[in-house]
Design a protein around this motif. Structure first.
Motif, short mmCIF file in Angstrom:
data_model
loop_
_atom_site.label_atom_id
_atom_site.label_comp_id
_atom_site.label_asym_id
_atom_site.label_seq_id
_atom_site.Cartn_x
_atom_site.Cartn_y
_atom_site.Cartn_z
N LEU A 58 0.82 -1.21 0.00
CA LEU A 58 0.00 0.00 0.00
C LEU A 58 0.86 1.26 0.00
O LEU A 58 0.53 2.25 -0.68
CB LEU A 58 -0.94 -0.01 1.21
N LEU A 59 1.96 1.24 0.75
CA LEU A 59 2.84 2.41 0.76
C LEU A 59 3.45 2.65 -0.62
O LEU A 59 3.54 3.79 -1.08
CB LEU A 59 3.95 2.20 1.80
N ASP A 60 3.83 1.58 -1.30
CA ASP A 60 4.43 1.73 -2.63
C ASP A 60 3.41 2.17 -3.67
O ASP A 60 3.71 2.99 -4.55
CB ASP A 60 5.07 0.41 -3.07
N VAL A 61 2.20 1.63 -3.60
CA VAL A 61 1.20 2.03 -4.59
C VAL A 61 0.77 3.47 -4.37
O VAL A 61 0.43 4.20 -5.33
CB VAL A 61 0.00 1.05 -4.56
N LYS A 62 0.81 3.93 -3.12
CA LYS A 62 0.52 5.34 -2.83
C LYS A 62 1.56 6.23 -3.50
O LYS A 62 1.22 7.27 -4.09
CB LYS A 62 0.51 5.56 -1.31
N GLU A 63 2.82 5.82 -3.42
CA GLU A 63 3.89 6.60 -4.06
C GLU A 63 3.76 6.55 -5.58
O GLU A 63 4.00 7.55 -6.28
CB GLU A 63 5.25 6.06 -3.63
#
Length: 485
Positions: A58-63
């Motif tokens: 989720l953190l990576d897809v947010k970025e």
């Protein structure tokens, strides 16, 4: 650019399901000039998704969305991740954004997104609370029945206000808790912390259920790490936790029942030798060696559920393993290589799903001289994976106690194969029953005791013809085809 070559190699490793190497190369690409490339973050999110490290995903897809706000694929991945952790509002919002960003002429991917939107809606509907719609009088009666035999349920009925509930629990039990259950929904409660468990007499706990909640530090604080070695039942169902290695390293031979669902740990290193039941599902990438080592350490297993894909053995076992007490096996790992090295003489119930081929399973049954098998299920197995099993079962001497068959969604199951299994078993069972009145005990022992097929399920089996259904309904007391009896 320094990041481009490792990124291309990472994509190749991903296609080969080599997620460890893929992740290493993506990290390298980010550190060497790729930190402003959305594709790297999106690709790393895909790796984390495959290995069930959903928080990092989720953190990576947010970025990725920040860097490429018009790429519908990023929103689609975010929707899938939110759906996995049951954040339905967020998942629905991400699908809507993806539908807004996608090219209006891209009918194929738009259809996929609409299907995802429907999945979010159905999941939300399944998990919504219908109890609140019942009349108070009816609820009161239901709750009365629920707590009649177990007074602890009066605290478990409602999911609201966990802080007050845990205080009641500790107070009314005087801290003598036998079963501790901490679900991931606690992390959504602003005022909740593990300090709310102060007052528990940890030495009394014998059963523990954990969902993305780490109690190791709390046990260290209470000087109660020995509690882990005293557990008899442990369920770990994780979607967000990084690792459980430290926690499970304290497990001991008091443990009888173990469930591992999505948890990250090394199976082969578990120092447990007393398991009676084991359930391993939704794990990340694992080799068959780890599972085999865990089975070897626990020869007294009676029930085994494997619901996670395992890679083939790195080093083939030198000898076969006999699980002399295993009665129930539920297996859906794709590869059946494990069966080449198992002997299951006491098996009574076997369920297989999504298996590529069945030769190893059949050979295992033959080599184990399995004569107690009563129930056999194959669901959604590859073409030609079940025909050989049915062909062998045409001989009633193989698995003579068999009385239940389920071959749902198996395309190679035909009417003729099923008749070849059902007919001789029915004839021998009837002959044995008739002989009981006409023959002496000595002569009757020469006729093998074979069970007739009492239950047969053939849902979604296109090769089971309509003309044969009446025969099966006449010969099999409980016959189901395409959901109809």
């Amino acid at each position: 650019m320094d990041w481009q070559e490792p990124f291309k190699k990472a994509v190749l490793y991903f296609k080969r399901s080599k997620y460890g190497e893929c992740l290493r190369l993506l990290n390298y690409a980010l550190e060497h000039g790729g930190s402003d490339q959305y594709a790297i973050y999106d690709s790393r999110a895909a790796v984390y998704e495959k290995t069930l490290r959903l928080r990092e995903a989720l953190l990576d897809v947010k970025e990725a969305i920040r860097l490429a706000p018009n790429r519908w694929q990023c929103y689609s991945r975010a929707a899938r991740l939110f759906l996995l952790i049951r954040k339905f509002d967020e998942a629905s919002k991400m699908v809507e954004l993806a539908l807004q960003k996608i090219n209006p002429t891209d009918d194929k991917n738009r259809t996929t997104l609409i299907a995802l939107q429907s999945q979010v809606f159905e999941s939300r509907k399944r998990l919504c609370c219908h109890v609140g719609m019942l009349p108070t009088e009816l609820l009161s009666t239901i709750f009365g029945y629920m707590v009649e035999e177990d007074a602890v349920l009066v605290i478990l009925i409602s999911r609201k206000d966990p802080i007050r509930k845990s205080a009641w629990w500790v107070q009314r039990s005087k801290g003598r808790i036998r079963k501790l259950c901490l679900r991931r929904t606690l992390s959504d409660k602003v005022d909740w912390s593990l300090d709310k468990l102060d007052g528990i007499q940890w030495d009394n706990i014998r059963s523990c259920h954990l969902e993305d909640i780490d109690i190791l530090k709390q046990l260290e604080k209470a000087s109660a790490l020995n509690v882990i070695s005293q557990l008899e039942t442990l369920e770990i169902r994780d979607k967000l936790m990084d690792s459980r290695e430290d926690f499970v390293s304290h497990l001991g031979d008091s443990l009888k029942n173990l469930t591992i669902d999505g948890a990250i740990m090394s199976l082969g290193d578990l120092q447990v030798h007393s398991l009676v039941s084991l359930k391993a599902v939704q794990l990340g990438e694992r080799f068959m060696d780890d599972l085999f080592q865990l089975l070897t350490n626990n020869p007294s297993l009676e029930s085994l559920v494997v619901g996670s894909p395992f890679n083939t053995f790195r080093d083939l076992p030198e000898t076969t393993l006999t699980l002399a007490h295993l009665a129930v096996l539920d297996y859906s790992s794709g590869s059946t290589q494990l069966f080449n090295f198992l002997r299951l003489p006491s098996l009574e119930v076997l369920s297989c799903r999504h298996c590529v081929q069945s030769n190893a399973i059949l050979q295992c049954l033959l080599d184990s001289t399995t004569d107690r098998l009563k129930s056999l299920s194959f669901d959604s197995c590859a073409h030609h994976a079940t025909a050989s099993i049915l062909d062998a079962l045409a001989s009633p001497e193989l698995c003579p106690a068999l009385s239940h068959l389920d071959f749902s969604a198996c395309a190679d199951v035909t009417s003729s194969l099923l008749i070849r299994v059902v007919k001789p078993r029915l004839s021998q069972a009837q002959a044995h029953n008739t002989s009981q009145e006409e023959m002496t005990e000595e002569t009757m022992s020469e006729i093998p005791c074979v069970a007739e097929i009492r239950s047969l399920i053939t849902n979604e089996c296109p090769a089971v013809t309509t003309e044969s259904l009446s025969w099966f309904r006449e010969k099999v007391p409980d016959f189901t085809a395409n959901g109809r009896r």
